[in-house]
Structure formats: C-alpha cells, structure tokens
Design a protein around this motif. Sequence first.
Motif, PDB file in Angstrom:
ATOM      1  N   UNK A 261       0.842  -1.191   0.000  1.00  0.00           N
ATOM      2  CA  UNK A 261       0.000   0.000   0.000  1.00  0.00           C
ATOM      3  C   UNK A 261       0.878   1.242   0.000  1.00  0.00           C
ATOM      4  N   UNK A 262       0.552   2.193  -0.836  1.00  0.00           N
ATOM      5  CA  UNK A 262       1.315   3.425  -0.953  1.00  0.00           C
ATOM      6  C   UNK A 262       0.884   4.404   0.133  1.00  0.00           C
ATOM      7  N   UNK A 263       1.819   4.811   0.974  1.00  0.00           N
ATOM      8  CA  UNK A 263       1.505   5.752   2.049  1.00  0.00           C
ATOM      9  C   UNK A 263       1.995   7.163   1.736  1.00  0.00           C
ATOM     10  N   UNK A 264       2.546   7.372   0.532  1.00  0.00           N
ATOM     11  CA  UNK A 264       3.023   8.690   0.146  1.00  0.00           C
ATOM     12  C   UNK A 264       1.854   9.607  -0.178  1.00  0.00           C
ATOM     13  N   UNK A 265       2.076  10.887   0.008  1.00  0.00           N
ATOM     14  CA  UNK A 265       1.091  11.906  -0.308  1.00  0.00           C
ATOM     15  C   UNK A 265       1.467  12.494  -1.669  1.00  0.00           C
ATOM     16  N   UNK A 266       0.753  12.107  -2.751  1.00  0.00           N
ATOM     17  CA  UNK A 266       1.143  12.566  -4.080  1.00  0.00           C
ATOM     18  C   UNK A 266       0.977  14.065  -4.247  1.00  0.00           C
ATOM     19  N   UNK A 267       1.926  14.656  -4.978  1.00  0.00           N
ATOM     20  CA  UNK A 267       1.886  16.088  -5.261  1.00  0.00           C
ATOM     21  C   UNK A 267       1.060  16.326  -6.515  1.00  0.00           C
ATOM     22  N   UNK A 268       0.148  17.266  -6.438  1.00  0.00           N
ATOM     23  CA  UNK A 268      -0.752  17.556  -7.545  1.00  0.00           C
ATOM     24  C   UNK A 268      -0.181  18.506  -8.582  1.00  0.00           C
ATOM     25  N   UNK A 269      -1.030  18.861  -9.513  1.00  0.00           N
ATOM     26  CA  UNK A 269      -0.621  19.662 -10.663  1.00  0.00           C
ATOM     27  C   UNK A 269      -0.028  21.012 -10.275  1.00  0.00           C
ATOM     28  N   UNK A 270      -0.735  21.787  -9.458  1.00  0.00           N
ATOM     29  CA  UNK A 270      -0.310  23.160  -9.214  1.00  0.00           C
ATOM     30  C   UNK A 270       1.011  23.257  -8.458  1.00  0.00           C
ATOM     31  N   UNK A 271       1.230  22.389  -7.492  1.00  0.00           N
ATOM     32  CA  UNK A 271       2.499  22.453  -6.755  1.00  0.00           C
ATOM     33  C   UNK A 271       3.656  21.995  -7.643  1.00  0.00           C
ATOM     34  N   UNK A 272       3.406  21.010  -8.496  1.00  0.00           N
ATOM     35  CA  UNK A 272       4.430  20.575  -9.447  1.00  0.00           C
ATOM     36  C   UNK A 272       4.725  21.681 -10.453  1.00  0.00           C
ATOM     37  N   UNK A 273       3.676  22.356 -10.918  1.00  0.00           N
ATOM     38  CA  UNK A 273       3.840  23.468 -11.846  1.00  0.00           C
ATOM     39  C   UNK A 273       4.607  24.612 -11.176  1.00  0.00           C
TER      40      UNK A 273
ATOM     41  N   UNK B  70       1.906  15.421 -23.828  1.00  0.00           N
ATOM     42  CA  UNK B  70       2.216  16.334 -22.727  1.00  0.00           C
ATOM     43  C   UNK B  70       0.925  16.887 -22.112  1.00  0.00           C
ATOM     44  N   UNK B  71      -0.032  17.207 -22.953  1.00  0.00           N
ATOM     45  CA  UNK B  71      -1.331  17.678 -22.459  1.00  0.00           C
ATOM     46  C   UNK B  71      -2.041  16.561 -21.699  1.00  0.00           C
ATOM     47  N   UNK B  72      -1.988  15.349 -22.246  1.00  0.00           N
ATOM     48  CA  UNK B  72      -2.575  14.194 -21.568  1.00  0.00           C
ATOM     49  C   UNK B  72      -1.893  13.989 -20.217  1.00  0.00           C
ATOM     50  N   UNK B  73      -0.571  14.130 -20.204  1.00  0.00           N
ATOM     51  CA  UNK B  73       0.205  13.944 -18.979  1.00  0.00           C
ATOM     52  C   UNK B  73      -0.198  14.958 -17.908  1.00  0.00           C
ATOM     53  N   UNK B  74      -0.330  16.215 -18.290  1.00  0.00           N
ATOM     54  CA  UNK B  74      -0.748  17.254 -17.336  1.00  0.00           C
ATOM     55  C   UNK B  74      -2.153  16.976 -16.816  1.00  0.00           C
ATOM     56  N   UNK B  75      -3.022  16.501 -17.700  1.00  0.00           N
ATOM     57  CA  UNK B  75      -4.381  16.156 -17.286  1.00  0.00           C
ATOM     58  C   UNK B  75      -4.367  14.989 -16.308  1.00  0.00           C
ATOM     59  N   UNK B  76      -3.483  14.025 -16.536  1.00  0.00           N
ATOM     60  CA  UNK B  76      -3.359  12.889 -15.619  1.00  0.00           C
ATOM     61  C   UNK B  76      -2.971  13.359 -14.224  1.00  0.00           C
ATOM     62  N   UNK B  77      -2.014  14.274 -14.148  1.00  0.00           N
ATOM     63  CA  UNK B  77      -1.584  14.785 -12.840  1.00  0.00           C
ATOM     64  C   UNK B  77      -2.734  15.520 -12.154  1.00  0.00           C
ATOM     65  N   UNK B  78      -3.503  16.244 -12.929  1.00  0.00           N
ATOM     66  CA  UNK B  78      -4.624  16.999 -12.350  1.00  0.00           C
ATOM     67  C   UNK B  78      -5.786  16.094 -11.932  1.00  0.00           C
ATOM     68  N   UNK B  79      -6.025  15.018 -12.685  1.00  0.00           N
ATOM     69  CA  UNK B  79      -7.249  14.252 -12.482  1.00  0.00           C
ATOM     70  C   UNK B  79      -7.077  12.915 -11.756  1.00  0.00           C
ATOM     71  N   UNK B  80      -5.936  12.285 -11.890  1.00  0.00           N
ATOM     72  CA  UNK B  80      -5.751  10.958 -11.283  1.00  0.00           C
ATOM     73  C   UNK B  80      -5.556  11.073  -9.772  1.00  0.00           C
ATOM     74  N   UNK B  81      -6.032  10.090  -9.051  1.00  0.00           N
ATOM     75  CA  UNK B  81      -5.867  10.083  -7.597  1.00  0.00           C
ATOM     76  C   UNK B  81      -4.394   9.976  -7.204  1.00  0.00           C
ATOM     77  N   UNK B  82      -3.615   9.178  -7.961  1.00  0.00           N
ATOM     78  CA  UNK B  82      -2.194   9.010  -7.631  1.00  0.00           C
ATOM     79  C   UNK B  82      -1.315  10.121  -8.205  1.00  0.00           C
ATOM     80  N   UNK B  83      -1.883  11.019  -9.008  1.00  0.00           N
ATOM     81  CA  UNK B  83      -1.207  12.207  -9.561  1.00  0.00           C
ATOM     82  C   UNK B  83       0.018  11.862 -10.415  1.00  0.00           C
TER      83      UNK B  83
END
Length: 132
Positions: free
Chosen positions: A1-13, A102-115
């Motif tokens: 089980x992954x216990x890390x807190x994934x970083x989302x789009x805006x903080x990565x940006x 790249x657009x798909x990738x950014x959308x994945x970070x924004x929308x996926x639970x695991x970012x």
Amino acid sequence: MNTNDPAGFWIRFGALVLDAIIVGVPLAIIAHALGVKYVTDIISFLYTLLTPVLWNGYTIGKRICGIRIVKISDGLPPSLGTMLLRHIVAGLIYGFTLGIALIVSATMVAAREDKRSIHDFIAGTEVVHERL
C-alpha cells in the motif's frame, strides 16, 4: 500500500516555474552575454536530469515547494537510469505526439488520484510531498 502523499498539478507546476526562474533565467542571461548558443538547453537538461539523482529527488524548485521525486517501488530517490527514462524516453513520446501526450500527462496529474503522469509511469516514479 502506498503511504506517500502525491503532489498535484499546481504544486508541481509551481516547482517548475521556480526552477525556470532560479536556474533558467540566470543561465539565459549568461549565455546571451557570452554569445553562446544552446548552452542554456544543455545545462538545463543536465540540471533536471542530475539534480534529483544527486539531491535525494529534489530540484531547487521542488525543495522550495516541499516535493520530491521518488521511485514508486521503494520510495527511494531516482537513479540516473530512472531519470534518463523520465526525461529522454518521455521527451521522445511528447515530441512524437507533437505535444498531445504532454497535455494528456498534465491532465493525468490533475485528475488521477495518484497524480502520476506519463513520464512517471515510464520511469516508475511519483512526485510526493516530503515527509516531515
């Protein structure tokens, strides 16, 4: 089980923007002053490739934002091979698809639970908030 807190789009940006300002702008000024071509691209590439390997998964921007790159398998910082996959292979995919991936990738970070983005899947990495 992954216990890390994934970083989302805006903080990565935000980390990317900080890296561009702190590293990219001074490099561009120096390259322009010296009249050399491509030095900014080469040094920027080496910075984004090697800094996370040598600095526990951080770049300067990621460190300021409190996020870092880790391998999904064990939570350890990325190796050189991991970073090569993350940048070169993913970069080729982004280029061959004319930026659509790249657009798909950014959308994945924004929308996926695991970012995780496309380059995260290719390299087996994730970007997480640092543990305090």
